[in-house]
Design a protein around this motif. Structure first.
Motif, PDB file in Angstrom:
ATOM      1  N   LEU A  38       0.813  -1.221   0.000  1.00  0.00           N
ATOM      2  CA  LEU A  38       0.000   0.000   0.000  1.00  0.00           C
ATOM      3  C   LEU A  38       0.846   1.270   0.000  1.00  0.00           C
ATOM      4  CD1 LEU A  38      -2.824  -1.134   2.458  1.00  0.00           C
ATOM      5  CD2 LEU A  38      -2.852  -1.110  -0.040  1.00  0.00           C
ATOM      6  N   ILE A  39       1.687   1.455   1.007  1.00  0.00           N
ATOM      7  CA  ILE A  39       2.492   2.669   1.087  1.00  0.00           C
ATOM      8  C   ILE A  39       3.546   2.701  -0.012  1.00  0.00           C
ATOM      9  CG2 ILE A  39       4.100   3.993   2.512  1.00  0.00           C
ATOM     10  CD1 ILE A  39       2.620   3.042   4.966  1.00  0.00           C
ATOM     11  N   GLY A  40       4.208   1.567  -0.236  1.00  0.00           N
ATOM     12  CA  GLY A  40       5.245   1.521  -1.259  1.00  0.00           C
ATOM     13  C   GLY A  40       4.708   1.869  -2.638  1.00  0.00           C
ATOM     14  N   PHE A  41       3.555   1.304  -2.995  1.00  0.00           N
ATOM     15  CA  PHE A  41       2.997   1.588  -4.310  1.00  0.00           C
ATOM     16  C   PHE A  41       2.524   3.028  -4.425  1.00  0.00           C
ATOM     17  CE2 PHE A  41      -0.821   1.972  -6.966  1.00  0.00           C
ATOM     18  CZ  PHE A  41      -0.219   1.775  -8.198  1.00  0.00           C
ATOM     19  N   THR A  42       1.900   3.548  -3.364  1.00  0.00           N
ATOM     20  CA  THR A  42       1.445   4.940  -3.379  1.00  0.00           C
ATOM     21  C   THR A  42       2.621   5.886  -3.570  1.00  0.00           C
ATOM     22  OG1 THR A  42      -0.399   4.388  -1.908  1.00  0.00           O
ATOM     23  CG2 THR A  42       0.187   6.709  -2.086  1.00  0.00           C
ATOM     24  N   ALA A  43       3.714   5.631  -2.858  1.00  0.00           N
ATOM     25  CA  ALA A  43       4.906   6.468  -2.987  1.00  0.00           C
ATOM     26  C   ALA A  43       5.473   6.387  -4.398  1.00  0.00           C
ATOM     27  CB  ALA A  43       5.953   6.036  -1.971  1.00  0.00           C
ATOM     28  N   TYR A  44       5.501   5.190  -4.958  1.00  0.00           N
ATOM     29  CA  TYR A  44       6.032   5.017  -6.308  1.00  0.00           C
ATOM     30  C   TYR A  44       5.163   5.751  -7.334  1.00  0.00           C
ATOM     31  CZ  TYR A  44       7.519   2.838 -10.636  1.00  0.00           C
ATOM     32  OH  TYR A  44       7.954   2.630 -11.917  1.00  0.00           O
ATOM     33  N   SER A  45       3.845   5.636  -7.200  1.00  0.00           N
ATOM     34  CA  SER A  45       2.933   6.309  -8.127  1.00  0.00           C
ATOM     35  C   SER A  45       3.120   7.821  -8.060  1.00  0.00           C
ATOM     36  CB  SER A  45       1.486   5.938  -7.800  1.00  0.00           C
ATOM     37  OG  SER A  45       1.267   4.560  -7.954  1.00  0.00           O
ATOM     38  N   TRP A  46       3.312   8.337  -6.851  1.00  0.00           N
ATOM     39  CA  TRP A  46       3.521   9.779  -6.683  1.00  0.00           C
ATOM     40  C   TRP A  46       4.834  10.203  -7.328  1.00  0.00           C
ATOM     41  CZ3 TRP A  46       7.107  13.029  -4.426  1.00  0.00           C
ATOM     42  CH2 TRP A  46       6.702  14.354  -4.234  1.00  0.00           C
ATOM     43  N   LEU A  47       5.876   9.399  -7.169  1.00  0.00           N
ATOM     44  CA  LEU A  47       7.178   9.736  -7.740  1.00  0.00           C
ATOM     45  C   LEU A  47       7.138   9.766  -9.269  1.00  0.00           C
ATOM     46  CD1 LEU A  47       9.622   7.721  -5.444  1.00  0.00           C
ATOM     47  CD2 LEU A  47       9.445  10.209  -5.648  1.00  0.00           C
ATOM     48  N   LEU A  48       6.366   8.869  -9.871  1.00  0.00           N
ATOM     49  CA  LEU A  48       6.271   8.856 -11.328  1.00  0.00           C
ATOM     50  C   LEU A  48       5.766  10.184 -11.880  1.00  0.00           C
ATOM     51  CD1 LEU A  48       4.836   5.321 -12.198  1.00  0.00           C
ATOM     52  CD2 LEU A  48       7.127   6.193 -12.671  1.00  0.00           C
ATOM     53  N   LYS A  49       4.949  10.883 -11.080  1.00  0.00           N
ATOM     54  CA  LYS A  49       4.369  12.142 -11.530  1.00  0.00           C
ATOM     55  C   LYS A  49       5.157  13.359 -11.058  1.00  0.00           C
ATOM     56  CE  LYS A  49      -0.317  10.215 -11.428  1.00  0.00           C
ATOM     57  NZ  LYS A  49      -1.678  10.312 -10.831  1.00  0.00           N
ATOM     58  N   ASN A  50       6.070  13.184 -10.093  1.00  0.00           N
ATOM     59  CA  ASN A  50       6.716  14.341  -9.487  1.00  0.00           C
ATOM     60  C   ASN A  50       8.239  14.289  -9.467  1.00  0.00           C
ATOM     61  OD1 ASN A  50       4.343  15.987  -8.057  1.00  0.00           O
ATOM     62  ND2 ASN A  50       3.939  13.802  -7.751  1.00  0.00           N
ATOM     63  N   ALA A  51       8.823  13.285 -10.075  1.00  0.00           N
ATOM     64  CA  ALA A  51      10.283  13.177 -10.096  1.00  0.00           C
ATOM     65  C   ALA A  51      10.755  12.747 -11.473  1.00  0.00           C
ATOM     66  CB  ALA A  51      10.747  12.180  -9.027  1.00  0.00           C
ATOM     67  N   GLN A  52      12.026  12.975 -11.743  1.00  0.00           N
ATOM     68  CA  GLN A  52      12.604  12.584 -13.025  1.00  0.00           C
ATOM     69  C   GLN A  52      12.606  11.057 -13.161  1.00  0.00           C
ATOM     70  OE1 GLN A  52      13.626  14.550 -15.550  1.00  0.00           O
ATOM     71  NE2 GLN A  52      12.922  16.334 -14.391  1.00  0.00           N
ATOM     72  N   PRO A  53      12.206  10.534 -14.316  1.00  0.00           N
ATOM     73  CA  PRO A  53      12.165   9.077 -14.512  1.00  0.00           C
ATOM     74  C   PRO A  53      13.484   8.389 -14.185  1.00  0.00           C
ATOM     75  CG  PRO A  53      11.086  10.188 -16.326  1.00  0.00           C
ATOM     76  CD  PRO A  53      11.716  11.265 -15.498  1.00  0.00           C
ATOM     77  N   ALA A  54      14.611   9.010 -14.552  1.00  0.00           N
ATOM     78  CA  ALA A  54      15.911   8.405 -14.278  1.00  0.00           C
ATOM     79  C   ALA A  54      16.144   8.261 -12.781  1.00  0.00           C
ATOM     80  CB  ALA A  54      17.028   9.226 -14.913  1.00  0.00           C
TER      81      ALA A  54
END
Length: 333
Positions: free
Chosen positions: A241-257
């Protein structure tokens, strides 16, 4: 206000990366403790059934909700079976025979399979020199891992260790296959909805296999340890739950690399935790192999897309949306 807002955004960014790095990297050790007294496939099935239901309900209550179609469920069962039964199930089963550290390092080979399948299956063209170098280096690392296990591998439990090793490699291939299939298959627009559906569908496959293996007939609730229960809760809450939510947020707010760095940070975290907490032994050759695999994954994930000369690894990650501790390539468990 702007200064405070920037500090807050940086704090959230750091917290999200920490969640993906640490929580996903620690799932291997958590699995080690859950299967000590819990049946492996039934445990994994229950875990993803619960986490998937939570994500599905969250997506259902969102403003952008749209009812999933039959084709979405078909995709979810195919992808969920490859990812959860083939990928996660192999790791859960293998950790009866091999350490959590070795499991994590072998799972780190998923980008290698992603590149190969993208080239052969999707006809994306020949990988560039960085990707080819990463593949060659990665397979050298895998060979060193397999041949560099502790001396106990040659003892009574040696055969089981090699079975576990190859099970994880096949599981990584299964995860990559499901991820690539998901690129072209119809999925809901909501990544949370897609993740929830894949978890629910995959949990059905895991539960069916667990029942066919007769895990329910040998399971005694009275023998379940507190460590196993806490580890299961950890996997559900922090891993899924937390891990996936954090990952989804990063995809939209951080550089892909930057986001892709989890693919080679997670194994390092898993190795350190396995050594520091569980006392898992590592040979010098295994440590060298770990470094080689990390380098190979770094080369693959950081290589720039050159037209159709290499697979779009970012797209594989975003489309997969499984949230099963890891997207297209991980850490998984």
């Amino acid at each position: 206000m702007n200064g405070n807002g920037n500090k807050r955004n940086i704090a959230v960014l750091i917290a999200a990366f920490a969640a993906v790095y640490i929580f996903w990297g620690s799932t291997y050790l958590a699995i080690k403790y859950t299967i000590e007294t819990l049946p492996p496939f039934l445990m994994a099935g229950a875990r993803f059934a619960f986490a998937g239901s939570v994500l599905f309900l969250l997506a259902r209550m969102s403003k952008e909700y749209e009812p999933p179609r039959a084709e979405h469920w078909r995709t979810s069962f195919i992808v969920g079976t490859f990812l959860l039964l083939g990928g996660n199930g192999a790791v859960v089963l293998a950790q009866h025979y091999i350490s959590s550290s070795l499991s994590a390092l072998l799972v780190a080979t998923e980008p290698l399979w992603i590149v190969i399948l993208s080239w052969l299956w999707l006809r994306n063209g020949r990988p560039n020199w960085k990707v080819i170098a990463g593949l060659l280096i990665g397979f050298v690392g895998v060979w060193l891992l397999i041949t560099g296990q502790p001396e106990t591998a040659s003892g009574p439990g040696g055969r089981g260790q090699y079975i576990g090793t190859f099970a994880v490699i096949l599981g990584a291939l299964s995860w990559a296959t499901g991820s690539i299939y998901g690129l072209k298959a119809p999925m809901p627009r909501s990544s949370i909805m897609a993740a929830g559906m894949q978890m629910i569908a995959g949990s059905v496959s895991l539960l069916v296999v667990g029942l066919l293996r007769g895990e329910h007939s040998t399971f005694d609730p009275a023998t379940v340890s507190a460590n196993s229960l806490f580890a299961l809760l950890y996997l559900i809450i922090f891993g899924s739950l937390i891990g996936f939510t954090a990952y989804s947020w990063l995809l939209k707010n951080a550089q892909p690399a930057m986001v892709a760095t989890y693919a080679y940070v997670n194994p390092v975290v898993a190795v350190l935790l396995g050594w520091g907490i569980a006392g898992e032994s590592l040979t010098a050759q295994m440590l060298i192999a770990a470094f080689i695999i990390v380098v190979s994954v770094a080369l693959i994930t950081q290589s720039k897309t050159d037209g159709k000369n290499e697979p779009d690894l970012k797209s594989v990650n975003k489309t997969n949306g499984s949230g099963c501790d890891r997207p297209a390539f991980s850490t998984n468990a």
